[in-house]
Write an enzyme that holds these catalytic residues in place. Structure first.
Site, short mmCIF file in Angstrom:
data_model
loop_
_atom_site.label_atom_id
_atom_site.label_comp_id
_atom_site.label_asym_id
_atom_site.label_seq_id
_atom_site.Cartn_x
_atom_site.Cartn_y
_atom_site.Cartn_z
N CYS A 203 64.55 18.80 -11.75
CA CYS A 203 63.61 18.79 -10.63
C CYS A 203 64.25 18.16 -9.39
O CYS A 203 64.78 17.05 -9.45
CB CYS A 203 62.35 18.03 -11.01
SG CYS A 203 61.14 17.92 -9.67
N ARG B 12 62.61 21.48 -19.75
CA ARG B 12 61.23 21.35 -19.26
C ARG B 12 60.42 20.53 -20.27
O ARG B 12 59.84 21.08 -21.21
CB ARG B 12 60.61 22.72 -19.01
CG ARG B 12 61.38 23.52 -17.96
CD ARG B 12 60.64 24.76 -17.50
NE ARG B 12 59.40 24.44 -16.83
CZ ARG B 12 59.29 24.11 -15.54
NH1 ARG B 12 60.39 24.06 -14.77
NH2 ARG B 12 58.12 23.84 -15.00
N LEU C 206 69.25 24.50 -8.49
CA LEU C 206 69.85 23.97 -7.28
C LEU C 206 70.16 22.49 -7.43
O LEU C 206 69.38 21.73 -8.01
CB LEU C 206 68.91 24.19 -6.09
CG LEU C 206 68.60 25.66 -5.79
CD1 LEU C 206 67.53 25.77 -4.71
CD2 LEU C 206 69.86 26.39 -5.36
N ASP D 274 59.86 24.38 1.90
CA ASP D 274 59.60 23.37 0.88
C ASP D 274 60.89 22.77 0.32
O ASP D 274 60.86 21.74 -0.35
CB ASP D 274 58.74 23.92 -0.25
CG ASP D 274 59.41 25.03 -1.03
OD1 ASP D 274 60.05 25.89 -0.40
OD2 ASP D 274 59.27 25.07 -2.26
N CYS E 247 74.64 40.09 2.06
CA CYS E 247 73.81 38.90 1.84
C CYS E 247 73.61 38.08 3.11
O CYS E 247 72.69 37.27 3.17
CB CYS E 247 74.44 38.02 0.76
SG CYS E 247 75.86 37.05 1.33
N CYS F 234 70.39 32.32 1.39
CA CYS F 234 69.51 31.21 1.73
C CYS F 234 70.34 29.95 1.93
O CYS F 234 71.28 29.67 1.17
CB CYS F 234 68.51 31.02 0.59
SG CYS F 234 67.69 29.43 0.50
#
Length: 345
Positions: free
Chosen positions: A22, A124, A185, A261, A310, A314
């Site tokens: 996370c 998780r 990430l 976010d 691409c 991002c």
């Protein structure tokens, strides 16, 4: 029809799980709860006469309770706002009451599932370190039985990067409708996180998926492959292939506004629903700084033959690609374009 998307975080970073990868808790370790005054301001902030896509995320947005969403949906309708809803959840709180809400107000659910039991439970886990696979599968089966549409959101990292075939077979067997594969990430703040080349997973998953497509078998859609197909044919889907970040409307639990976010940071704050209009948000210094900073490409990007496809990807994903000697997305694009008879997917 003109439309906008507002990504709303009713509990900010609060969550009942303790997933090992996370990143959001580093941005909002304390969390917060959206109160009625903030809801009032949010509804006043939203424009009329356009389609508003309201996407709830967290943390874990279901912590806010089913009554919050039911009341908000009724107030949106009473205010004459044309809205569509989606929600991203870890699934452990989904019950029949939530399914009734989703069905009554046409929610699209994004359900986080990281593959097979072994893969999912490796990352998780709840606050006691216990895997959540059984609860998530139970949520998926309940959503299916109640007729609630949902997508599967799978984070790809070291916990499942070598299990593409097993995950593909399991998702196909379960009859999932749409799958999103999300590269894991690293942290933003220079903290050492996992470094994992996900390109082998994406390539193997693509080969299995594309083989079924060529055989005419009905399989689930893979969001990332559909976006890549569009990009290869000159369409710029979403912000991932835009070449620079595009303005977003992220609404934190206290009403603060941000452009993404992934970048809920003070220097990118664009205002508040209490005192800022949408036009002011889009023209704010925080928004301008965010878009300007997003245009920075690495040397790897500048020299890459797939940059016209691409366009640098991002900005947040580039923090992952910098850790690899060869860009994993360039490897995927190269593989896809070399497939014999590869056409628009």
């Amino acid at each position: 029809m003109r439309q906008i998307t507002a990504l709303v975080k009713p509990v900010s970073g609060s969550c009942g799980l303790d997933c090992k990868y996370c990143f959001y808790r580093e941005l909002d370790p304390g969390g917060g709860v959206m109160d009625e005054k903030t809801v009032d301001a949010f509804l006043s902030f939203l424009p009329r006469g356009v389609r508003v896509n309201i996407a709830f995320q967290g943390g874990e947005p279901l912590l806010r309770g089913v009554d919050f969403y039911r009341d908000l949906a009724l107030r949106v309708k009473a205010a004459g706002i044309d809205a569509a809803y989606s929600i991203q959840t870890n699934g452990v709180m989904i019950d029949r009451e939530y399914c009734r809400l989703f069905r009554d107000h046409d929610f699209l659910v994004g359900l986080s599932l990281d593959g097979t039991r072994a893969c999912h439970d490796a990352a998780r886990v709840d606050k006691n370190g216990k895997g959540t696979y059984d609860r998530v599968i139970a949520a998926a089966e309940l959503l299916q039985s109640c007729g609630v549409p949902f997508d599967i959101l799978t984070v790809v990292g070291s916990h499942n990067a070598h299990s593409a075939a097993e995950i593909y077979a399991d998702y196909k067997k379960r009859g999932f409708r749409i799958v999103q594969l999300i590269p894991c990430l690293p942290p933003l703040r220079g903290v050492e996180g996992e470094s994992c080349d996900v390109s082998d997973f994406f390539i193997e998953f693509f080969d299995l998926w594309y083989a079924d497509i060529k055989k005419g078998e009905a399989v689930f859609d893979v969001h990332e492959f559909s976006e890549l197909s569009d990009a290869l044919h000159g369409v710029r889907p979403g912000c991932r292939y835009g070449g620079a970040c595009t303005p977003q409307l992220v609404v934190e639990s206290n009403g603060d506004l941000y452009p993404c976010d992934f970048y809920v940071k003070p220097e990118y704050r664009t205002g508040s629903v209490f005192d800022t209009s949408i036009d002011e948000t889009l023209k704010s210094e925080g928004m301008k700084r965010f878009i300007r900073d997003s245009r920075e490409n690495t040397d790897m990007c500048r020299l890459c033959p797939y940059l016209p496809v691409c366009r640098g990807m991002c900005r947040r994903m580039r923090t992952l690609f910098r850790r690899s000697p060869v860009c994993p997305w360039a490897r995927l694009i190269s593989h896809v374009t070399k497939q014999r008879g590869c056409r628009k997917l």
